[in-house]
Every structure is written in C-alpha cells, then in structure tokens.
Design a protein around this motif. Structure first.
Motif, PDB file in Angstrom:
ATOM      1  N   GLY A 294      -8.246 -11.039   6.156  1.00 62.01           N
ATOM      2  CA  GLY A 294      -9.232 -10.589   5.182  1.00 62.01           C
ATOM      3  C   GLY A 294      -9.868  -9.257   5.542  1.00 62.01           C
ATOM      4  O   GLY A 294     -11.012  -8.987   5.206  1.00 62.01           O
ATOM      5  N   VAL A 295      -9.118  -8.426   6.245  1.00 65.82           N
ATOM      6  CA  VAL A 295      -9.621  -7.112   6.674  1.00 65.82           C
ATOM      7  C   VAL A 295      -8.627  -6.058   6.183  1.00 65.82           C
ATOM      8  O   VAL A 295      -7.427  -6.284   6.228  1.00 65.82           O
ATOM      9  CB  VAL A 295      -9.748  -7.082   8.218  1.00 65.82           C
ATOM     10  CG1 VAL A 295     -10.071  -5.701   8.717  1.00 65.82           C
ATOM     11  CG2 VAL A 295     -10.835  -8.065   8.663  1.00 65.82           C
ATOM     12  N   HIS A 296      -9.137  -4.933   5.696  1.00 67.16           N
ATOM     13  CA  HIS A 296      -8.240  -4.035   4.974  1.00 67.16           C
ATOM     14  C   HIS A 296      -8.202  -2.595   5.472  1.00 67.16           C
ATOM     15  O   HIS A 296      -8.106  -1.664   4.696  1.00 67.16           O
ATOM     16  CB  HIS A 296      -8.561  -4.089   3.479  1.00 67.16           C
ATOM     17  CG  HIS A 296      -8.266  -5.446   2.919  1.00 67.16           C
ATOM     18  ND1 HIS A 296      -7.015  -5.826   2.503  1.00 67.16           N
ATOM     19  CD2 HIS A 296      -9.043  -6.539   2.806  1.00 67.16           C
ATOM     20  CE1 HIS A 296      -7.031  -7.083   2.119  1.00 67.16           C
ATOM     21  NE2 HIS A 296      -8.261  -7.550   2.296  1.00 67.16           N
ATOM     22  N   ASP A 297      -8.257  -2.430   6.773  1.00 68.97           N
ATOM     23  CA  ASP A 297      -8.160  -1.087   7.324  1.00 68.97           C
ATOM     24  C   ASP A 297      -7.439  -1.149   8.658  1.00 68.97           C
ATOM     25  O   ASP A 297      -7.548  -2.142   9.364  1.00 68.97           O
ATOM     26  CB  ASP A 297      -9.568  -0.520   7.545  1.00 68.97           C
ATOM     27  CG  ASP A 297      -9.710   0.836   6.910  1.00 68.97           C
ATOM     28  OD1 ASP A 297      -8.703   1.555   6.838  1.00 68.97           O
ATOM     29  OD2 ASP A 297     -10.843   1.154   6.487  1.00 68.97           O
TER      30      ASP A 297
ATOM     31  N   LEU B  74     -14.577  -6.030   9.929  1.00 64.15           N
ATOM     32  CA  LEU B  74     -13.823  -4.922  10.531  1.00 64.15           C
ATOM     33  C   LEU B  74     -14.548  -4.401  11.779  1.00 64.15           C
ATOM     34  O   LEU B  74     -13.934  -4.191  12.825  1.00 64.15           O
ATOM     35  CB  LEU B  74     -13.658  -3.798   9.495  1.00 64.15           C
ATOM     36  CG  LEU B  74     -12.820  -2.609   9.960  1.00 64.15           C
ATOM     37  CD1 LEU B  74     -11.360  -2.991  10.053  1.00 64.15           C
ATOM     38  CD2 LEU B  74     -12.990  -1.426   9.022  1.00 64.15           C
TER      39      LEU B  74
ATOM     40  N   LYS C  68      -0.777  -9.150   7.781  1.00 60.78           N
ATOM     41  CA  LYS C  68      -1.903  -9.324   8.707  1.00 60.78           C
ATOM     42  C   LYS C  68      -3.238  -9.100   8.001  1.00 60.78           C
ATOM     43  O   LYS C  68      -4.194  -9.836   8.209  1.00 60.78           O
ATOM     44  CB  LYS C  68      -1.767  -8.342   9.872  1.00 60.78           C
ATOM     45  CG  LYS C  68      -0.869  -8.817  10.978  1.00 60.78           C
ATOM     46  CD  LYS C  68      -1.457  -9.995  11.750  1.00 60.78           C
ATOM     47  CE  LYS C  68      -2.769  -9.649  12.414  1.00 60.78           C
ATOM     48  NZ  LYS C  68      -3.251 -10.762  13.266  1.00 60.78           N
ATOM     49  N   MET C  69      -3.301  -8.068   7.178  1.00 62.01           N
ATOM     50  CA  MET C  69      -4.561  -7.778   6.485  1.00 62.01           C
ATOM     51  C   MET C  69      -4.960  -8.963   5.629  1.00 62.01           C
ATOM     52  O   MET C  69      -6.122  -9.368   5.596  1.00 62.01           O
ATOM     53  CB  MET C  69      -4.419  -6.524   5.620  1.00 62.01           C
ATOM     54  CG  MET C  69      -4.317  -5.261   6.445  1.00 62.01           C
ATOM     55  SD  MET C  69      -4.548  -3.786   5.439  1.00 62.01           S
ATOM     56  CE  MET C  69      -2.877  -3.274   5.185  1.00 62.01           C
ATOM     57  N   GLU C  70      -3.975  -9.540   4.941  1.00 66.01           N
ATOM     58  CA  GLU C  70      -4.278 -10.673   4.072  1.00 66.01           C
ATOM     59  C   GLU C  70      -4.684 -11.896   4.882  1.00 66.01           C
ATOM     60  O   GLU C  70      -5.624 -12.592   4.522  1.00 66.01           O
ATOM     61  CB  GLU C  70      -3.097 -10.960   3.141  1.00 66.01           C
ATOM     62  CG  GLU C  70      -3.139 -10.010   1.959  1.00 66.01           C
ATOM     63  CD  GLU C  70      -1.893 -10.032   1.099  1.00 66.01           C
ATOM     64  OE1 GLU C  70      -1.019 -10.898   1.323  1.00 66.01           O
ATOM     65  OE2 GLU C  70      -1.795  -9.162   0.213  1.00 66.01           O
TER      66      GLU C  70
ATOM     67  N   PHE D  27      -3.586  -4.459  11.967  1.00 64.44           N
ATOM     68  CA  PHE D  27      -3.636  -4.425  10.501  1.00 64.44           C
ATOM     69  C   PHE D  27      -2.783  -3.285   9.936  1.00 64.44           C
ATOM     70  O   PHE D  27      -3.202  -2.567   9.033  1.00 64.44           O
ATOM     71  CB  PHE D  27      -5.085  -4.355  10.009  1.00 64.44           C
ATOM     72  CG  PHE D  27      -5.931  -5.473  10.536  1.00 64.44           C
ATOM     73  CD1 PHE D  27      -5.429  -6.768  10.586  1.00 64.44           C
ATOM     74  CD2 PHE D  27      -7.201  -5.245  11.018  1.00 64.44           C
ATOM     75  CE1 PHE D  27      -6.183  -7.814  11.099  1.00 64.44           C
ATOM     76  CE2 PHE D  27      -7.967  -6.285  11.533  1.00 64.44           C
ATOM     77  CZ  PHE D  27      -7.460  -7.565  11.573  1.00 64.44           C
ATOM     78  N   THR D  28      -1.590  -3.137  10.499  1.00 62.60           N
ATOM     79  CA  THR D  28      -0.648  -2.150   9.985  1.00 62.60           C
ATOM     80  C   THR D  28       0.319  -2.791   8.991  1.00 62.60           C
ATOM     81  O   THR D  28       1.194  -2.125   8.465  1.00 62.60           O
ATOM     82  CB  THR D  28       0.133  -1.480  11.144  1.00 62.60           C
ATOM     83  OG1 THR D  28       0.596  -2.497  12.033  1.00 62.60           O
ATOM     84  CG2 THR D  28      -0.762  -0.526  11.918  1.00 62.60           C
ATOM     85  N   SER D  29       0.182  -4.101   8.768  1.00 64.98           N
ATOM     86  CA  SER D  29       1.007  -4.747   7.739  1.00 64.98           C
ATOM     87  C   SER D  29       0.095  -5.493   6.756  1.00 64.98           C
ATOM     88  O   SER D  29      -0.984  -5.953   7.122  1.00 64.98           O
ATOM     89  CB  SER D  29       1.997  -5.741   8.371  1.00 64.98           C
ATOM     90  OG  SER D  29       1.318  -6.850   8.922  1.00 64.98           O
ATOM     91  N   ARG D  30       0.575  -5.598   5.530  1.00 63.78           N
ATOM     92  CA  ARG D  30      -0.175  -6.326   4.498  1.00 63.78           C
ATOM     93  C   ARG D  30      -0.347  -7.796   4.884  1.00 63.78           C
ATOM     94  O   ARG D  30      -1.397  -8.395   4.657  1.00 63.78           O
ATOM     95  CB  ARG D  30       0.599  -6.190   3.173  1.00 63.78           C
ATOM     96  CG  ARG D  30      -0.129  -6.700   1.958  1.00 63.78           C
ATOM     97  CD  ARG D  30       0.388  -6.039   0.691  1.00 63.78           C
ATOM     98  NE  ARG D  30       0.178  -4.596   0.711  1.00 63.78           N
ATOM     99  CZ  ARG D  30      -0.981  -3.999   0.458  1.00 63.78           C
ATOM    100  NH1 ARG D  30      -2.043  -4.708   0.184  1.00 63.78           N
ATOM    101  NH2 ARG D  30      -1.082  -2.690   0.493  1.00 63.78           N
TER     102      ARG D  30
END
Ligand code: OOG
Ligand code: MG
Length: 252
Positions: free
Chosen positions: A68-71, A145, A63-65, A58-61
C-alpha cells in the motif's frame, strides 16, 4: 527528534521486538525519514557493522500493491545482513521475516552521478539471482512511506547467487520464489521498473541525492519482482531466475 527515533527503530531491530509506527509518535517528512535511517545506520557502524551496498524498494507494482505504498525507496545493506548461499537464517533474531525474489548487481567502479542507462553498465561487473529477507520493525508489517524509510526499508538479510556476466539479458527473465520446493511466487524481471537496470540507475541517482557513496565492491539489490512471503522455521527458501540459476538458504 531524529536521534531519538533512530535509537528506537535501531533498538527494535537489535532486540527483534516490534514497535508502533514512528510516525504515530510524531509526524516527519520524507527527508527527515532518510535522516532517521542514516542515524540508525550510524549506530550500527558504531557497533562495527560495515556498509556493503544499497537496496531499492517498491520498484515493482506487485510490491507497491502488497504494502500500500506508492513510491520508490532505498536503504542501506551491511555486512551482517549478508547470508551465505546455502546458509541458515536465524528466525529468533527476527520479528516476522518475509522473503522476496530479487536481482543483485555487483558494482565494479565507484558509482558517480549523473549517468545514463547505457553508461551504468560500465560500473557493474556481475549480475545474480538473489533473495531479500525483509523484517519490518513495525507491528503487523504496517507502515507509511516515511515509516518504512526510517526503518531502513525493512532490510534484514540478503543472499546472492553465482555472479553472471553483466551482458546477460535481464529484460524478461522468469523469477520464482520456492519454499520447500513449491513455487509460492512467480514473476518476471520486467516487473522491476520494466528492466532491473533502471533500478540500478535509480539507486545511483538516489544515493547521490542523499550523499551516500556506492564504492566498488558494493551490492546493489534491484527490488522484488513479486509480493513477499512470510517465513517459518525449518524451511528451504529458494529463488530461481531463468538464465541466472538459483540461490537459497534454510530458516532455523
Ligand atoms: C519494504 C521493502 C521493499 C522491495 O524489494 O520492494 C523492498 C517492505 O516491503 O517492507 O525491499
Ligand atoms: Mg526487497
């Protein structure tokens, strides 16, 4: 609690059978999630697997999107996860694997902390195009997470291309994921925290925080630049990074 959950997630990986999210059995904190990860890795080491590096997630937006995980998260890589370039990935040992385009660093001196961005370059002697195969042990690839951390950040396999000089610029390299010659994802290395070196620095910081040494010779995977793509049997999976060449494997 930690030992029991570590056993459940380790067994799911070993038998390639999806499980319900661990947090649905019992809620746990992020710190406890890293303790579950460490305990499940201890079981792998007992079976003879060796620690060979760390991976960032999750070092790129993108992947986070997708997830659905933001850290940012980090996990451990072992020798049995390392796939030979041009090798075969056995799908029957996996649940629902996905591939993603990454950049890998080779650590040349035991990493220490604290470090500044300009300093970490002295600890790295190679950069390469890489593919990570992730295979969440959770049903439907769905997790919180804490769940994904406990599951060693979905780590399943990785393959690394030819090493290039760490002087090679990583600022804004085009990265493509191809299946059977068709581009299925396209992004830039700049999607990885603005620059993959930032991810290497974050890995050094987080590993230190959790007491994980990163010795010389370790691999350091910076995290995917694009969303991941599901794999099927009989595919040629390749990643091409401008200036770093390409790397690939077959699924079987
Ligand atoms: C978690 C692993 C994330 C990355 O490169 O962002 C990751 C997952 O997506 O299942 O490896
Ligand atoms: Mg990854």
């Amino acid at each position: 609690m930690i030992t029991e959950l570590a056993q459940i997630v380790d067994q799911a990986a070993q038998t390639a059978r999806a499980i319900a999210q661990l947090s649905h059995r019992q809620p746990f904190s992020e710190t406890e999630a890293y303790a579950i990860q460490a305990a499940s890795l201890a079981r792998r080491y007992e079976r003879g697997e060796r620690f060979v590096g760390v991976k960032m997630g999750f070092t790129s937006r993108a992947k986070m999107e997708q997830m659905g995980v933001h850290d940012m998260i980090w996990g451990r890589l072992t020798d049995t996860m390392l796939l030979q370039e041009g090798g075969e990935l056995y799908m029957d040992q996996l649940i629902h694997p996905r591939a993603e385009p990454e950049i890998c660093f080779r650590v040349s001196r035991d990493l220490t902390w604290p470090l500044r961005l300009e300093e970490i370059r002295a600890y790295i002697d190679g950069v390469a195009a890489a593919i990570e195969v992730i295979d969440s042990r959770y049903e439907n690839f769905k997790f919180s997470l804490e769940d994904v951390i406990a599951d060693n950040c979905s780590s399943a396999a990785f393959v690394v291309g030819e090493w290039h000089s760490p002087e090679t610029t990583l600022d804004d390299l085009e990265m493509e994921l191809k299946i059977d010659g068709q581009t299925v994802q396209q992004g830039s290395s700049a999607a990885i925290l603005g620059n993959p070196w930032e991810s290497a620095l974050a890995a050094a910081r987080l590993a230190h925080q959790y007491g994980q040494a990163i010795p010389a010779g370790s691999y350091l995977m910076a995290g995917a630049a694009t969303p991941a793509v599901f794999l099927e049997r009989g595919q040629l999976v390749e990643v091409e990074v401008a200036g770093l060449g390409s790397v690939g494997f077959m699924t079987r």
